[in-house]
Enzyme design. Structure first.
Site, PDB file in Angstrom:
ATOM      1  N   THR A  75       0.796  -1.231   0.000  1.00  0.00           N
ATOM      2  CA  THR A  75       0.000   0.000   0.000  1.00  0.00           C
ATOM      3  C   THR A  75       0.832   1.287   0.000  1.00  0.00           C
ATOM      4  O   THR A  75       0.604   2.185  -0.822  1.00  0.00           O
ATOM      5  CB  THR A  75      -0.929   0.018   1.230  1.00  0.00           C
ATOM      6  OG1 THR A  75      -1.811  -1.086   1.115  1.00  0.00           O
ATOM      7  CG2 THR A  75      -1.737   1.302   1.311  1.00  0.00           C
ATOM      8  N   HIS A 480      -0.950  -9.603  -0.973  1.00  0.00           N
ATOM      9  CA  HIS A 480      -0.307  -9.058  -2.176  1.00  0.00           C
ATOM     10  C   HIS A 480       1.111  -8.691  -1.793  1.00  0.00           C
ATOM     11  O   HIS A 480       1.463  -8.761  -0.624  1.00  0.00           O
ATOM     12  CB  HIS A 480      -1.074  -7.829  -2.666  1.00  0.00           C
ATOM     13  CG  HIS A 480      -1.316  -6.835  -1.555  1.00  0.00           C
ATOM     14  ND1 HIS A 480      -0.421  -5.851  -1.215  1.00  0.00           N
ATOM     15  CD2 HIS A 480      -2.328  -6.741  -0.658  1.00  0.00           C
ATOM     16  CE1 HIS A 480      -0.876  -5.180  -0.177  1.00  0.00           C
ATOM     17  NE2 HIS A 480      -2.037  -5.693   0.188  1.00  0.00           N
TER      18      HIS A 480
HETATM   19 ZN   LIG Z   1      -3.068  -1.349  -0.325  1.00  0.00          ZN
END
Ligand SMILES: [Zn+2]
Length: 539
Positions: A75, A480
Site C-alpha cells: 500500500t 499481495h
Molecule cells: Zn493497499
C-alpha cells in the site's frame, strides 16, 4: 489611418493575450482504490451502473495495461509511486514498514515522532510524509501556482491520505479507530478545520459501524463468486461463519476498527471527500485544486475474504453505486467538464492459495523461510546465533553487528543463506542486492527488483516466490506484495477535463501517472520522477 490600425492591432493582441490564460482544470480528483485488481473492472462489469466505473470507462480514457514497476507491491509504496512518479529506491517508501539498516529500528512508513496528533488519539496521530524522499505531483502543483492551489488528502488509512497529499498539503485526514473521527497531525496545523469538526460531530461512524452488512441483491445472483460459506474466507471476531449478514459488533472492543472491513468504510470516505470539497470550496478558485481520495475498505475486505468471495463482489457493486452518486456531486459543485479524475489502485491481490490448490493450480505458503529457521541453519554452520535480524517483506535483513563482532565472513554467511533459501519449495529466485550485477531474473522482474531496493531500508536478500505463492498472511483471504500480474496489474482510468475518450493496451507504468498529470497541468514533474507522460491522453 496607420495609427488607428496599429491601435486596433494592439487592442486585438492585448485582448487575445487575455483570453489565452493557461487552460487547466478547476479540480483534480485522484482516486486510489486499495487492492483493486485490474480485472475487477470486468469481473463485475455487467452489474455496474452506467454512472459509476462504466462512466469513466466508456466516456474517459482506459489504460488497460498499467503495471507496477517495483517490489514490493504494498500500500505505502503504491500510494507514494502514483503521486511521486518514482520507485522505492528513490522515494524511500520501501514497504508499509521496514527496518532501518543503520540503527536496526523498525519504522512505519508515515511514522513521525516529532509531530503530535490533532483531533485524535496518540496511537493514530503521530504521522507525516517526512519519510518520503521525493516531492509528489500535488507538491509540484502547489509550487507551480505559488501555493495558490489547495491540496487535500482523505482516506481511512493514514498512509493512503498522507503520502498522496505530499509534503506541502493544506491538509491530510485519516480515520482514528479509537474515536471514529477523521484526524490529522501537527505537521499540517494545530487544529482541525471547522468543516471537519462539523463532519465528525455528525457521528456517521456510529451508525455505519453497527450496521449489518447484507448483500445488495439476492445471494444466488452473485454468479462471479464462490458460495457464501467458503473455507477460503476469514471470520470477523465474534462470527461463527464467514457469511452474510456480517457484523462488526464483535470488534467494538477495538473501537471503530470494524468499520474498515465494511462497505461503510467507503461510505464515510465518500462523505468526508464531499465535506472537504464543500468546506474548502475546492474547484471554485482561480487555481487548480487537488483532492486525493483513497478507499481502504476494499483492501481490508480483500485480505479478509479474497477475490472469489461474494463479499468482494458486493463491496465493488456498492462502491460503484457510491461512485455513481459522487460524480454528479462533482458535476454540480465544480461543473461537468471542469474537473479531471484519475482512478487507479495501489496494488492488486492474489487468489487464495487453498482455492488455487483445490483447482489444481500451483500455489503455496511462502512463510517457511522465516527468521527462526534461518538462524538455526546458520548457527549450525557458523556457531553463532541471531545472524539474521528478520525476514520481512520477502527480504532478509542480516544482523551486521553480530557478523562483525563474531568476525564471520559476511560473504560466506550471505552466500550460505542465499543458497539455502533457493533450495526451498516455492522459491523462484534469491537475489543478493549487494551483487545486483548477478541478478539473472528475467524482465520485467529484474528491473522491478532494482527499482524496489532502497539501500537504507531494504533487506539484503530479495526472495522471489513462485507464481501463486505468498507469505505474511493466514490461510484464509488473501494478500499481495509480489511481482506477479495479479498483484501488479492495476486499473488506470482518466476522465473529464482534458481527457479524450479512448483506450490503450500499450504497457504503461505506475510511474507514468504523475508524469502524465504534470504534463496535463503544465507543471514540473515531481523531483524523483522516472515516468513518462502517457501521450495518448494528452491530445
Ligand atoms: Zn493497499
Amino acid at each position: 489611418m496607420k495609427r488607428v490600425q496599429l491601435l486596433l492591432l494592439t487592442l486585438i493582441c492585448a485582448s487575445g493575450a487575455n483570453a489565452q490564460t493557461l487552460p487547466r482544470p478547476k479540480l483534480v480528483v485522484g482516486i486510489v482504490v486499495d487492492q483493486m485488481r485490474w480485472d475487477y473492472l470486468y469481473r463485475y462489469y455487467d452489474r455496474y451502473e452506467a454512472g459509476g466505473f462504466k462512466r469513466l470507462m466508456t466516456k474517459g480514457f482506459n489504460c488497460q495495461n498499467t503495471m507496477i514497476n517495483y517490489l514490493p507491491s504494498f500500500t505505502a509504496p503504491g500510494h507514494a509511486c502514483v503521486y511521486t512518479g518514482t520507485v522505492p529506491s528513490v522515494h524511500g517508501i520501501a514497504a508499509n514498514d521496514w527496518i532501518d539498516n543503520q540503527t536496526g529500528r523498525h519504522w512505519y512508513c508515515t511514522e513521525d515522532t516529532a509531530v503530535s496528533p490533532v483531533g485524535g488519539s496518540l496511537y493514530a496521530g503521530k504521522m507525516s510524509p517526512r519519510n518520503m524522499h521525493a516531492t509528489t505531483v500535488t507538491d509540484e502543483l502547489r509550487l507551480a501556482t505559488n501555493m495558490r492551489s489547495k491540496v487535500f488528502g482523505i482516506a481511512i488509512k493514514d498512509r493512503g491520505s498522507i503520502l498522496p497529499a505530499g509534503h506541502m498539503a493544506n491538509g491530510a485526514y485519516w480515520f482514528d479507530d479509537s474515536t471514529g473521527n477523521f484526524i490529522t497531525s501537527s505537521f499540517y496545523g494545530n487544529r482541525l478545520p471547522d468543516w471537519l469538526t462539523t463532519f465528525n460531530n455528525k457521528r456517521l461512524a456510529d451508525s455505519l459501524v453497527d450496521k449489518d452488512w447484507t448483500t445488495l441483491y439476492p445471494l444466488n445472483t452473485y454468479v462471479n463468486s464462490v458460495e457464501d460459506n467458503s473455507k477460503y474466507e476469514g471470520k470477523l471476531p465474534g462470527e461463527q461463519a464467514p457469511v452474510f449478514p456480517h457484523s462488526a459488533k464483535g470488534m467494538r472492543n477495538r473501537g471503530y476498527q470494524g468499520l474498515r472491513y465494511l462497505p461503510g468504510g467507503n461510505t464515510i470516505t465518500f462523505e468526508a471527500a464531499k465535506a472537504c470539497i464543500a468546506g474548502e470550496q475546492l474547484g471554485s478558485g482561480n487555481s487548480t485544486d487537488f483532492l486525493c481520495v483513497s478507499f481502504s475498505s476494499t483492501d481490508y475486505a480483500g485480505h479478509q475474504y479474497g477475490p472469489n468471495a461474494i463479499e468482494m463482489e458486493d463491496m465493488f457493486l456498492r462502491m460503484d453505486k457510491e461512485l455513481a452518486a459522487f460524480l454528479p456531486y462533482l458535476d454540480s459543485k465544480v461543473g461537468a467538464g471542469n474537473y479531471t479524475i484519475f482512478l487507479t489502485a495501489d496494488h492488486g491481490g492474489a487468489h487464495n492459495t487453498g482455492f488455487m490448490k483445490d483447482r489444481k493450480a500451483p500455489a503455496g505458503n511462502a512463510d517457511a523461510v522465516g527468521t527462526t529457521i534461518l538462524n538455526q541453519m546458520l548457527e549450525k554452520e557458523f556457531g553463532t546465533d541471531s545472524i539474521v535480524r528478520t525476514v520481512y517483506n520477502y527480504q532478509v535483513y542480516f544482523n551486521e553487528d553480530v557478523i562483525a563482532r563474531k568476525r564471520l565472513s559476511e560473504n560466506a554467511v550471505v552466500e550460505r543463506t542465499k543458497n539455502w533459501i533457493a533450495e526451498q519449495e516455492g522459491v523462484s529466485f534469491v537475489v543478493d542486492m549487494h551483487d545486483r550485477g548477478h541478478n539473472v531474473t528475467p524482465e520485467p522482474l529484474r528491473t522491478m527488483i532494482v527499482n524496489g531496493y532502497n539501500r537504507a531500508r531494504s533487506g539484503r536478500l530479495q526472495i522471489i516466490p513462485q507464481p501463486g505463492w505468498y507469505g505474511g498472511h493466514s490461510g484464509t483471504g488473501t494478500t499481495h506484495g509480489t511481482w506477479n500480474p495479479y498483484d501488479t496489474h492495476i486499473p488506470l482510468l482518466w476522465y473529464g477535463w482534458g481527457i479524450p475518450k479512448g483506450e490503450t493496451y500499450r504497457k504503461v507504468q505506475m510511474t507514468d501517472i504523475a508524469a502524465t498529470l504534470a504534463a496535463l497541468l503544465h507543471i514540473q514533474q515531481p523531483n524523483g520522477c522516472i515516468g513518462e507522460p502517457i501521450a495518448e491522453i494528452l491530445k
